[in-house]
Every structure is written in C-alpha cells, then in structure tokens.
Design a protein around this motif. Structure first.
Motif, short mmCIF file in Angstrom:
data_model
loop_
_atom_site.label_atom_id
_atom_site.label_comp_id
_atom_site.label_asym_id
_atom_site.label_seq_id
_atom_site.Cartn_x
_atom_site.Cartn_y
_atom_site.Cartn_z
N ILE A 156 0.87 -1.18 0.00
CA ILE A 156 0.00 0.00 0.00
C ILE A 156 0.90 1.22 0.00
N GLY A 157 0.43 2.29 -0.62
CA GLY A 157 1.28 3.47 -0.66
C GLY A 157 0.56 4.72 -1.08
N LYS A 158 1.31 5.81 -1.09
CA LYS A 158 0.83 7.12 -1.54
C LYS A 158 1.91 7.67 -2.45
N HIS A 159 1.52 8.00 -3.69
CA HIS A 159 2.48 8.51 -4.67
C HIS A 159 3.16 9.79 -4.18
N ALA A 160 4.41 9.97 -4.59
CA ALA A 160 5.11 11.22 -4.31
C ALA A 160 4.39 12.37 -5.01
N ASP A 161 4.36 13.54 -4.37
CA ASP A 161 3.71 14.74 -4.91
C ASP A 161 2.22 14.54 -5.19
N SER A 162 1.58 13.70 -4.42
CA SER A 162 0.17 13.40 -4.65
C SER A 162 -0.48 12.94 -3.36
N GLU A 163 -1.78 13.03 -3.32
CA GLU A 163 -2.55 12.43 -2.22
C GLU A 163 -3.15 11.11 -2.66
N LYS A 164 -2.88 10.72 -3.93
CA LYS A 164 -3.45 9.49 -4.48
C LYS A 164 -2.78 8.27 -3.85
N THR A 165 -3.58 7.35 -3.37
CA THR A 165 -3.07 6.12 -2.77
C THR A 165 -3.16 4.99 -3.79
N TYR A 166 -2.42 3.93 -3.50
CA TYR A 166 -2.44 2.76 -4.37
C TYR A 166 -2.26 1.50 -3.55
N THR A 167 -2.64 0.39 -4.15
CA THR A 167 -2.40 -0.93 -3.58
C THR A 167 -1.85 -1.81 -4.68
N GLY A 168 -1.22 -2.89 -4.30
CA GLY A 168 -0.70 -3.81 -5.29
C GLY A 168 -0.04 -4.99 -4.63
N ARG A 169 0.77 -5.68 -5.44
CA ARG A 169 1.48 -6.86 -4.98
C ARG A 169 2.93 -6.73 -5.42
N MET A 170 3.78 -7.49 -4.74
CA MET A 170 5.20 -7.42 -5.04
C MET A 170 5.82 -8.78 -4.77
N THR A 171 6.76 -9.17 -5.62
CA THR A 171 7.56 -10.36 -5.34
C THR A 171 9.02 -9.92 -5.25
N VAL A 172 9.73 -10.50 -4.31
CA VAL A 172 11.11 -10.14 -4.05
C VAL A 172 11.95 -11.41 -4.04
N SER A 173 13.06 -11.39 -4.79
CA SER A 173 13.99 -12.52 -4.79
C SER A 173 15.40 -11.98 -4.74
N LEU A 174 16.32 -12.82 -4.30
CA LEU A 174 17.71 -12.41 -4.15
C LEU A 174 18.56 -13.05 -5.24
N ALA A 175 19.35 -12.23 -5.93
CA ALA A 175 20.28 -12.72 -6.95
C ALA A 175 21.57 -11.90 -6.84
N GLU A 176 22.67 -12.57 -6.51
CA GLU A 176 23.98 -11.92 -6.41
C GLU A 176 23.99 -10.72 -5.47
N GLN A 177 23.41 -10.89 -4.29
CA GLN A 177 23.36 -9.87 -3.24
C GLN A 177 22.59 -8.60 -3.64
N VAL A 178 21.72 -8.71 -4.64
CA VAL A 178 20.84 -7.61 -5.03
C VAL A 178 19.41 -8.17 -5.04
N LEU A 179 18.50 -7.43 -4.44
CA LEU A 179 17.10 -7.84 -4.50
C LEU A 179 16.53 -7.50 -5.86
N LYS A 180 15.88 -8.48 -6.46
CA LYS A 180 15.14 -8.28 -7.71
C LYS A 180 13.67 -8.20 -7.31
N ILE A 181 13.05 -7.08 -7.61
CA ILE A 181 11.69 -6.82 -7.16
C ILE A 181 10.80 -6.61 -8.37
N VAL A 182 9.66 -7.29 -8.37
CA VAL A 182 8.64 -7.06 -9.40
C VAL A 182 7.43 -6.48 -8.69
N ARG A 183 7.11 -5.24 -9.05
CA ARG A 183 5.98 -4.52 -8.45
C ARG A 183 4.82 -4.55 -9.43
N VAL A 184 3.64 -4.90 -8.97
CA VAL A 184 2.45 -4.84 -9.81
C VAL A 184 1.47 -3.91 -9.09
#
Length: 136
Positions: free
Chosen positions: A31-59
C-alpha cells in the motif's frame, strides 16, 4: 557496563537488516501514496535475491515494474536501510526503507518514495503475504 556491551552483539544479530537480504525474499501486499500526490495505491510485489541484489517485481494498478534493492546505511549513525530503485512514468524513483518484522517474524517494510523533482515525499508499506495475525 560490561553487561551492556556483552548484550549488544545479540541485539544487533537479531535485527532483520543484519540477517541478510534473503530475509526479504517472498511475496508482499503493498500500500502506498504517490510522491507529490494524495493518491493512494495498492498492489502486490515479489522479491527474490540474486547476487546480493534484491530483484523486485511490483504490480501496481495492473502495471508491472521491475526494481532493484540493496542494503545501505543512512545518517551519521549508520542505520541500516534498504534502498530500492525503479523507473515509473519515465522518472527514476528511489525508496529509503526501514526493515522490521511483524508478530510472526515475517518482514515488514516501510518506505519513503521520491524522484528527482519530488516536493512531497510518497509513502509505501510492504506486508508479507505469509504474515497474518492469528487470533486465539
């Protein structure tokens, strides 16, 4: 004083930010609120680790965005934070996040979101899909 110092490594080792990025691997409700806005959002995210960097897919709003994340330190006190970068609507967004855990020790992440021209910082919170409060 020696008792205090003896207990500090145990406390530091128990902090989620010190337990490695793999702690954050999994799926989240966002859940979040966009920068420079009062508009909120919801979604899903998957997080995986590859070579000490998180790979994140935000929907968010049906739109998929890829992001990367790494641990860093903030402020002169060197507080561990998660730094996340992604491009959305042609702008590079950066998040500075605090990592903690919920009551079942699943990750919970809270972030400030901004881009180069941000006047009002956005907010975002990640809740693990696995961390559901159980009522007895």
């Amino acid at each position: 004083m020696s008792l205090l110092l003896a207990g500090m490594p145990v406390f530091a080792a128990g902090q989620p930010a010190d337990s490695g990025l793999d702690y954050l691997s999994g799926s989240y409700v966002v859940i979040g609120k966009h920068a420079d806005s009062e508009k909120t959002y919801t979604g899903r995210m998957t997080v995986s680790l590859a070579e000490q960097v998180l790979k994140i897919v935000r929907v968010i709003g049906g739109r998929s965005t890829e992001a990367t994340g790494t641990m860093d330190a903030a402020t002169p006190d060197r507080i561990p934070v998660l730094r996340v970068s992604f491009k959305e609507h042609g702008k590079l967004h950066e998040e500075t996040c605090m990592v903690s855990s919920d009551l079942d020790n699943y990750p919970r992440v809270s972030c400030y979101v901004q881009h180069n021209f941000t006047k009002k910082v956005g907010l975002e919170a990640w809740f693990s899909d696995h961390g559901q409060l159980r009522r007895q």
